[in-house]
Design an enzyme around this catalytic site. Structure first.
Site, mmCIF file in Angstrom:
data_model
loop_
_atom_site.group_PDB
_atom_site.id
_atom_site.type_symbol
_atom_site.label_atom_id
_atom_site.label_comp_id
_atom_site.label_asym_id
_atom_site.label_seq_id
_atom_site.Cartn_x
_atom_site.Cartn_y
_atom_site.Cartn_z
ATOM 1 N N PHE A 1 83.311 12.502 108.583
ATOM 2 C CA PHE A 1 82.457 11.425 108.350
ATOM 3 C C PHE A 1 83.568 10.274 107.882
ATOM 4 O O PHE A 1 84.333 10.729 106.850
ATOM 5 C CB PHE A 1 81.609 12.025 107.370
ATOM 6 C CG PHE A 1 80.543 11.578 106.328
ATOM 7 C CD1 PHE A 1 79.878 10.860 107.815
ATOM 8 C CD2 PHE A 1 80.176 10.971 105.439
ATOM 9 C CE1 PHE A 1 78.348 10.129 107.367
ATOM 10 C CE2 PHE A 1 79.582 10.185 105.196
ATOM 11 C CZ PHE A 1 78.237 9.749 106.220
ATOM 12 N N TYR B 1 70.408 16.737 100.930
ATOM 13 C CA TYR B 1 69.355 15.936 101.110
ATOM 14 C C TYR B 1 69.268 16.349 102.092
ATOM 15 O O TYR B 1 68.534 15.228 103.318
ATOM 16 C CB TYR B 1 69.299 14.868 100.551
ATOM 17 C CG TYR B 1 70.912 13.655 100.953
ATOM 18 C CD1 TYR B 1 71.038 13.690 102.661
ATOM 19 C CD2 TYR B 1 71.600 14.068 99.723
ATOM 20 C CE1 TYR B 1 72.225 13.191 102.557
ATOM 21 C CE2 TYR B 1 72.357 13.278 100.030
ATOM 22 C CZ TYR B 1 72.949 12.201 101.387
ATOM 23 O OH TYR B 1 74.290 11.566 101.808
ATOM 24 N N LYS B 2 70.190 17.448 102.964
ATOM 25 C CA LYS B 2 69.992 17.516 105.091
ATOM 26 C C LYS B 2 69.286 18.202 105.190
ATOM 27 O O LYS B 2 68.364 18.234 104.853
ATOM 28 C CB LYS B 2 71.424 17.333 105.453
ATOM 29 C CG LYS B 2 71.860 15.922 105.350
ATOM 30 C CD LYS B 2 72.989 15.856 105.784
ATOM 31 C CE LYS B 2 73.603 14.085 105.397
ATOM 32 N NZ LYS B 2 75.824 13.643 105.710
ATOM 33 N N ASP C 1 84.084 20.515 104.291
ATOM 34 C CA ASP C 1 82.834 19.944 103.644
ATOM 35 C C ASP C 1 81.681 19.970 105.219
ATOM 36 O O ASP C 1 81.908 20.541 105.989
ATOM 37 C CB ASP C 1 83.090 18.314 104.229
ATOM 38 C CG ASP C 1 81.761 17.455 103.957
ATOM 39 O OD1 ASP C 1 80.589 17.730 103.931
ATOM 40 O OD2 ASP C 1 81.925 15.907 103.886
ATOM 41 N N ARG D 1 71.214 10.702 117.875
ATOM 42 C CA ARG D 1 71.551 11.952 117.475
ATOM 43 C C ARG D 1 69.887 12.618 117.740
ATOM 44 O O ARG D 1 69.040 11.470 116.974
ATOM 45 C CB ARG D 1 71.834 11.868 115.815
ATOM 46 C CG ARG D 1 73.142 13.109 116.027
ATOM 47 C CD ARG D 1 74.466 12.339 114.938
ATOM 48 N NE ARG D 1 73.450 11.652 113.330
ATOM 49 C CZ ARG D 1 73.286 11.992 112.231
ATOM 50 N NH1 ARG D 1 74.748 12.382 112.329
ATOM 51 N NH2 ARG D 1 73.295 11.509 111.473
HETATM 52 C C1 LIG Z 1 76.160 13.206 104.697
HETATM 53 C C2 LIG Z 1 78.012 13.583 104.214
HETATM 54 C C3 LIG Z 1 78.239 13.130 103.363
HETATM 55 C C4 LIG Z 1 77.242 12.127 102.391
HETATM 56 O O1 LIG Z 1 78.212 12.025 101.012
HETATM 57 P P1 LIG Z 1 77.895 11.493 99.842
HETATM 58 O O2 LIG Z 1 78.278 11.053 99.224
HETATM 59 O O3 LIG Z 1 76.195 11.784 100.132
HETATM 60 O O4 LIG Z 1 77.061 9.864 100.602
HETATM 61 C C5 LIG Z 1 79.981 13.200 103.371
HETATM 62 N N1 LIG Z 1 80.488 14.250 104.351
HETATM 63 C C6 LIG Z 1 79.463 14.706 105.342
HETATM 64 C C7 LIG Z 1 80.592 14.581 106.078
HETATM 65 C C8 LIG Z 1 78.242 14.480 105.534
HETATM 66 O O5 LIG Z 1 78.342 14.945 106.486
#
Ligand SMILES: *Cc1c(COP(=O)(O)O)cnc(C)c1O
Length: 422
Positions: free
Chosen positions: A128, A232-233, A207, A382
């Site tokens: 990400f 939140y996912k 992560d 996606r």
């Molecule tokens: C969704 C996601 C994030 C989100 O980070 P935030 O700090 O909540 O914006 C970080 N890393 C990965 C791999 C994600 O999929």
């Protein structure tokens, strides 16, 4: 495996699905909406509606500041213990705090400071982007001495385990990857990578944002050093809900958070003027947590604990295999390419499908077909499959509507100009 592609078969799969009953544990104001973005923002559990109104009225409105002593102050650890149960972590290693981004920063800096003589960070181009930005920030803050090696994927969707291992050497301080990558859904072999990194003396930070609640995670068994993840996912904690972090027990008293806030202090209510880090995992907390958002995570956690990861993973695999069968039969002939691995053991719970017109197809789906997927550059549509609430019939309708957009050229009436949030 080819499957029957009729609508009747989808309905039969729903009848056989022992998790189908959980569909109604989520708020749903539109039965015709096909929601395929639960990997970005999970649906609202119905229990969360009552829970949040209780937090606002009783805990905040009536109890006022007394709630800190009743259940708020303990919430980061208490909710962390619930998450620990489905990420294979023993007690006192997980807390809920801050955002995934901030947690990654805290733990990456901690890891790098534990290994000052080592100068290499290994990650990949599938990560990400925020994670990569944070690593660049860590490098800068620590004096610019580190080299970040960003591994490139072979086929746009995965980096082979062998390539990761080859990159790890005696100069590697930290290996950090997304366990499930956000575009292709590729699932890393975390155990092999962690064990090899340890042989070379490197630390590993996973992560888990796209894996937690969707694929099995065994942090203690892998021997992971650090992990972060999003609530939140697939956990369905609500927009911007605070994230979690994991630090392996035996590292906790050596690792230091770079954010020396009072919630991570040994004795915050003594109001001493010199910082001393708390013992254990609490030292990775920073300041006052967003209580309303934080408490709202709990119903989502309870649903996962009630069902258990093996059953969730099983449903997720059935959904994704079914989606791929429909894809092969109905979308591949229209010029779509599968952007996710076909191998079950290399795949998380979302599927990317690629098409040169993916951006406009995504818009047509949202605006005209009542389907919500999402678009990821340059050509990925996606499709997130939440084992808690996605039904087989929804998967069928999703593929059916995508096919209709393309065969009826519905996407051609949308502009190709990117919007701010995709
Ligand atoms: C969704 C996601 C994030 C989100 O980070 P935030 O700090 O909540 O914006 C970080 N890393 C990965 C791999 C994600 O999929």
């Amino acid at each position: 495996m080819n499957q029957d592609i009729s609508l009747n078969h989808a309905r039969m799969l729903d009848e056989k699905d022992e998790l189908a009953i959980y569909h109604k544990r989520f708020f749903n104001s539109d039965d015709n909406l096909i929601y395929m973005d639960g990997n970005s923002l999970g649906r609202l559990p119905t229990d969360t509606i009552q829970r949040t109104s209780r937090i606002v009225k009783n805990e905040w409105g009536e109890q006022l500041i007394r709630s800190w002593g009743i259940n708020w102050y303990q919430a980061p650890a208490y909710l962390g213990e619930k998450i620990a149960k489905f990420i294979g972590a023993g007690p006192d290693q997980v807390v809920v705090s801050d955002s995934t981004s901030v947690n990654l920063y805290k733990l990456a800096i901690s890891a790098l400071m534990l290994q000052p003589e080592r100068k290499k960070i290994v990650t990949d181009a599938l990560n990400f982007p925020s994670d990569l930005y944070l690593l660049q920030g860590c490098r800068q803050v620590l004096g610019g001495k580190h080299k970040i090696q960003v591994l490139e994927p072979v086929d746009g969707m995965r980096v082979e385990t062998r390539k990761v291992l080859e990159a790890i050497n005696e100069d590697t301080a930290l290996v950090t990857l997304s366990h499930v990558v956000f575009k292709s859904g590729y699932l890393y072999d975390a155990k092999t990578i962690t064990e090899y990194a340890h042989q070379k003396g490197a630390l590993v930070l996973w992560d888990l944002s796209h894996s937690v609640g969707a694929v099995p995670v065994e942090l203690d068994e892998w021997g992971a050093d650090f992990a972060v993840g999003c609530t939140y996912k697939y956990i369905n904690g609500g927009p911007g809900a605070p994230a979690f972090l994991y630090v392996r027990k035996d590292l906790q008293d050596k690792a230091i958070s770079p954010i020396w806030g009072w919630f991570g202090e040994r004795s915050p209510f003594s109001f001493g003027l010199e910082y001393a880090p708390a013992n254990g995992i609490n030292r990775f907390l920073s300041g006052t947590p967003p209580i309303l958002s934080m408490m709202a995570i709990e119903p989502g956690l309870d649903l996962i604990l009630e069902i258990g990861m093996p059953r969730l993973r099983n449903k997720s695999i059935l959904l994704s295999e079914y989606l791929i069968s429909l894809f092969d039969a109905r979308l591949a002939p229209l010029g779509f390419i599968l952007g996710s691995p076909r191998e079950i053991e290399q795949r998380g719970s979302h599927i990317s499908i690629q098409h040169p017109e993916a951006y406009r197809i995504n818009q047509a789906l949202i605006e005209e077909m009542n389907v919500i997927p999402d678009f990821r550059e340059p050509n990925n549509l996606r499709l997130g499959l939440s084992p808690l609430y996605t039904s087989f019939e929804e998967v069928w309708s999703c593929i059916d509507r995508i096919q209709r957009v393309v065969t009826e050229n519905k996407h051609l009436s949308f502009p190709n100009i990117r919007q701010v949030v995709t």
